[in-house]
Design an enzyme around this catalytic site. Structure first.
Site, mmCIF file in Angstrom:
data_model
loop_
_atom_site.group_PDB
_atom_site.id
_atom_site.type_symbol
_atom_site.label_atom_id
_atom_site.label_comp_id
_atom_site.label_asym_id
_atom_site.label_seq_id
_atom_site.Cartn_x
_atom_site.Cartn_y
_atom_site.Cartn_z
ATOM 1 C CE LYS A 1 15.134 -10.639 -7.543
ATOM 2 N NZ LYS A 1 15.812 -10.054 -6.413
ATOM 3 C CG HIS B 1 23.150 -35.729 -0.229
ATOM 4 N ND1 HIS B 1 23.658 -36.871 0.328
ATOM 5 C CD2 HIS B 1 24.203 -34.886 -0.376
ATOM 6 C CE1 HIS B 1 24.951 -36.733 0.529
ATOM 7 N NE2 HIS B 1 25.315 -35.531 0.103
ATOM 8 C CD GLU C 1 18.488 -12.184 -5.168
ATOM 9 O OE1 GLU C 1 17.901 -12.701 -4.206
ATOM 10 O OE2 GLU C 1 18.061 -11.161 -5.746
ATOM 11 N NE ARG D 1 4.623 2.020 0.153
ATOM 12 C CZ ARG D 1 5.580 1.765 1.027
ATOM 13 N NH1 ARG D 1 6.837 1.926 0.669
ATOM 14 N NH2 ARG D 1 5.307 1.362 2.242
ATOM 15 C CD1 TRP E 1 0.571 -6.343 -2.623
ATOM 16 C CD2 TRP E 1 0.419 -6.626 -0.411
ATOM 17 N NE1 TRP E 1 1.138 -7.548 -2.297
ATOM 18 C CE2 TRP E 1 1.059 -7.758 -0.956
ATOM 19 C CE3 TRP E 1 0.200 -6.587 0.970
ATOM 20 C CZ2 TRP E 1 1.494 -8.823 -0.189
ATOM 21 C CZ3 TRP E 1 0.642 -7.659 1.746
ATOM 22 C CH2 TRP E 1 1.282 -8.755 1.158
ATOM 23 C CE LYS F 1 12.245 -2.046 -4.093
ATOM 24 N NZ LYS F 1 12.874 -3.253 -4.626
ATOM 25 C CD GLU G 1 11.083 -11.063 -6.782
ATOM 26 O OE1 GLU G 1 12.276 -10.782 -6.695
ATOM 27 O OE2 GLU G 1 10.222 -10.570 -6.051
ATOM 28 C CB CYS H 1 -0.942 0.111 1.195
ATOM 29 S SG CYS H 1 -2.149 -1.203 1.240
ATOM 30 C CG ASN I 1 1.474 0.963 4.266
ATOM 31 O OD1 ASN I 1 1.206 -0.235 4.140
ATOM 32 N ND2 ASN I 1 2.712 1.390 4.349
ATOM 33 N N GLY I 2 -0.867 -0.545 6.411
ATOM 34 C CA GLY I 2 -0.555 -1.301 7.623
ATOM 35 C C GLY I 2 -1.706 -2.231 7.959
HETATM 36 C C1 F6R Z 1 12.912 -9.810 -3.944
HETATM 37 C C2 F6R Z 1 12.763 -8.740 -2.989
HETATM 38 C C3 F6R Z 1 12.357 -9.077 -1.607
HETATM 39 C C4 F6R Z 1 13.058 -8.144 -0.590
HETATM 40 C C5 F6R Z 1 12.532 -8.429 0.829
HETATM 41 C C6 F6R Z 1 13.261 -7.601 1.849
HETATM 42 O O1 F6R Z 1 13.318 -9.343 -5.188
HETATM 43 O O2 F6R Z 1 12.936 -7.587 -3.311
HETATM 44 O O3 F6R Z 1 12.617 -10.407 -1.312
HETATM 45 O O4 F6R Z 1 14.419 -8.372 -0.662
HETATM 46 O O5 F6R Z 1 11.169 -8.139 0.887
HETATM 47 O O6 F6R Z 1 13.167 -6.243 1.597
HETATM 48 P P1 F6R Z 1 14.132 -5.192 2.266
HETATM 49 O O7 F6R Z 1 15.491 -5.400 1.709
HETATM 50 O O8 F6R Z 1 13.544 -3.862 1.895
HETATM 51 O O9 F6R Z 1 14.088 -5.453 3.734
#
Ligand code: F6R
Length: 593
Positions: free
Chosen positions: A476, A495, A472, A27, A74, A588, A479, A2, A100-101
């Site tokens: 990517k 294993h 990682e 967001r 969101w 995000k 997601e 949000c 937001n929350g």
């Molecule tokens: C994946 C991604 C998330 C963030 C996670 C932590 O591409 O961006 O997995 O890494 O939500 O976010 P921060 O770094 O802001 O604490």
């Protein structure tokens, strides 16, 4: 998670709110809404869908007003419906709220307010706030007092912008979710994040929890709200931030994600420019602590895994990387000789903040690595280093991952008294990233993406520093392209997971000089079972069906090797018709549990 924005001043609010929402859409993007206050009345427009979809239906820009609020959602409490989209109002459309929350005790409050005659129109927790303020005002409190009392009644997290249409005022309150105040000579902004108003002002006041901003056309006042909901006026410093408005724009790029992948050439050198005194403090603390935990989530957690390998490799110090949401299970071993190194791009991730607060209560020291200056994690930490990446808008973290590793490498080198050597290596990496992101490299990766686009599973293997890199890369790919991707430590294949490899199953093998023999033999095991091997390495091998050449960068291999994987994830998403900047169900900055 949000995005919220509010504006009051002598410019047209609708344009400012619309532009702000464009920058906050990362967001949350399942529904969107605006409210404009005009002649003591309110115009609300909201619906399900992304900003451009809802705007083309409802036209957010056709109201002229000097006070406005906006929200991109969101969903957490309440389904994705028009009724649940924000803003929400009280019974008489006088109090208008965006939030937001998560308000954890909303049901109990809602039932009580219904008994008192309030009429609810949504299933959200947010609506409770507007009725609660209405109720307190009915009981004789001023708008400001009602907001401060409500802030202490709710339990959970909230960043709120609240309008009073009759008094033509806006109030902003921060309780655990991000909220910043922008100050300009034509008006004031409240927003979840600075890019929302960066086109209009660089002057910012960072708010702490239980701070409340009251805005009217004559100016702003800031109060801290104490535990008994009493308001105390407080002076706050105005910062001028050095982010460039252009950094928060897509420019000629199709998506923020590709822009941010390419920005890594500069991101790594900007991250390496650090105050030596701060590095000294980090280093001293590391050497004095009994136990060192890394605490982070998602991509930042993967960076912390790399950090743990680096601390061991470069200075022989062992550290424990922990997923932030799992940290509470380790609490018994935390004491005043423990150091927590928290890593977070946003500095607002709920799980990270909760872990940090738990550790602080046990006397641990908190040092962090953060991108967003002024974020909650910076206030909660004893000290912190900034990534200096500028805003990262794409939901998938890219440039901040590399910056996190740069900082971890620098810290490890500082502890090992090899700082200058470490810095030189980072500078040398610039050219390598430049080549890895060149048009010809991008085209080569696009070709591999074309081959992989219809696969439903793929695997990644790596050892040592390339194991978290594989994790990682898998994150990517998952997601944003929605292809199931899983990473294994090369040695783990035998294993159990080797049984998943059959004719045509793609495996991306990350191989550097240190892991050459062992991971190559894993790649051959895959080949022998008719899997397709995509080798990412400085050298070619006959086991590879495809080869992505990455130069050997030793301790910085996690940065060099992640670049082609970020590009691969990006092209897979685009080729499969998905928007890499707005992956489904994600957002995000995860500010909820
Ligand atoms: C994946 C991604 C998330 C963030 C996670 C932590 O591409 O961006 O997995 O890494 O939500 O976010 P921060 O770094 O802001 O604490």
């Amino acid at each position: 998670m949000c995005g919220i924005i509010g504006f009051i001043g002598n410019k047209n609010a609708s344009e400012i709110i619309y532009n702000g929402l464009k920058h906050l859409e990362y967001r949350g993007y399942d529904s969107v809404g605006v409210a404009y206050i005009k002649s003591k009345d309110v115009v609300i427009k909201k619906d399900v869908g992304k900003l451009n979809e809802v705007n083309s239906k409802l036209n957010f820009l056709d109201v002229k007003s000097n006070i406005g609020l906006g929200h991109c959602r969101w969903a957490t409490t309440g389904a994705v419906t028009k009724e649940n989209a924000h803003p929400h109002t009280d019974c008489n459309n006088i109090i208008v709220v965006v939030h937001n929350g998560i308000i954890e005790n909303y049901l109990e409050l809602k039932n009580d307010l219904i008994k008192k005659g309030h009429n609810f129109r949504s299933d959200t927790d947010t609506e409770v706030f507007s009725h609660l303020i209405e109720q307190k005002m009915k009981e004789g409190k001023s708008f400001e007092e009602a907001c401060s009392i409500a802030s202490r009644i709710i339990q959970g997290t909230a960043a709120l912008v609240i309008a009073n249409t009759e008094e033509e005022k806006l109030i902003g309150i921060k309780i655990g979710s991000p909220l910043v105040l922008g100050v300009s000579d034509f008006g004031y902004f409240l927003a979840s994040d600075i890019p929302a108003f960066l086109n209009y002002t660089k002057k910012v006041i960072f708010l702490k929890d239980f701070e409340m901003v009251v805005l009217d056309k004559s100016g702003y006042r800031i109060y801290t709200i104490d535990e008994s909901a009493k308001m105390h006026e407080t002076e706050k410093k105005v910062y001028t931030i050095d982010w460039d408005a252009e950094q928060a724009e897509k420019g000629s790029f199709d998506h923020f994600m590709i822009k941010e992948i390419l920005e890594q050439v500069d991101a790594i050198s900007n991250a390496s420019i650090q105050d030596v005194k701060k590095l000294e403090k980090f280093s001293e603390k590391i050497l004095k602590s009994d136990k060192i935990f890394f605490v982070a989530s998602g991509t930042s957690y993967h960076a912390s895994l790399v950090g743990s390998y680096l601390m061991n490799k470069i200075c022989g110090i062992s550290t424990i990387p922990i997923i932030a949401s799992e940290f509470s299970h380790y609490i018994n071993s935390i004491n005043d000789k423990t150091l927590i190194i928290a890593i977070s791009q946003s500095g607002e991730t709920y799980d990270v903040l909760e872990a940090v607060r738990l550790a602080k209560n046990k006397g641990a020291k908190i040092f962090s690595i953060v991108n967003v200056n002024g974020s909650t994690l910076t206030w909660e930490s004893d000290d912190y280093l900034l990534m200096n990446c500028g805003p990262e808008i794409g939901v998938a973290a890219t440039k901040t991952y590399s910056a996190e590793i740069v900082l971890l490498e620098l810290i490890a080198c500082f502890v090992a008294k090899k700082f200058e050597e470490g810095k030189m290596k980072i500078n040398y990496l610039r050219n390598i990233i430049y080549n890895l992101t060149s048009e010809s490299s991008r085209n080569a990766i696009k070709d591999i993406a074309k081959f992989l686009r219809d696969k439903s599973n793929l695997f990644l293997i790596g050892r040592g520093l390339l194991y978290p890199t594989a994790m990682e890369g898998a994150l990517k790919i998952k997601e944003i392209s929605y292809i199931h991707a899983e990473a294994f430590a090369g040695g783990e294949l035998k294993h159990g997971t080797l049984s998943l490899i059959e004719d045509g199953v793609p495996v991306i093998a990350l191989i550097d000089e240190a892991t050459k023999d062992s991971t190559l033999s894993n790649a051959r095991e895959v080949k022998a079972r008719k899997g397709i091997v995509i080798g990412v390495s400085p050298f070619h091998d006959e086991a590879f069906d495809f080869w992505i050449k990455v130069p050997e960068c030793n301790n910085l291999n996690p940065i060099a090797f992640i670049i082609p994987l970020q590009l691969l994830a990006y092209y897979l998403a685009v080729l499969r018709g998905f928007d890499p900047d707005k992956p489904r169900n994600l957002s995000k900055s995860i500010t909820v549990k």
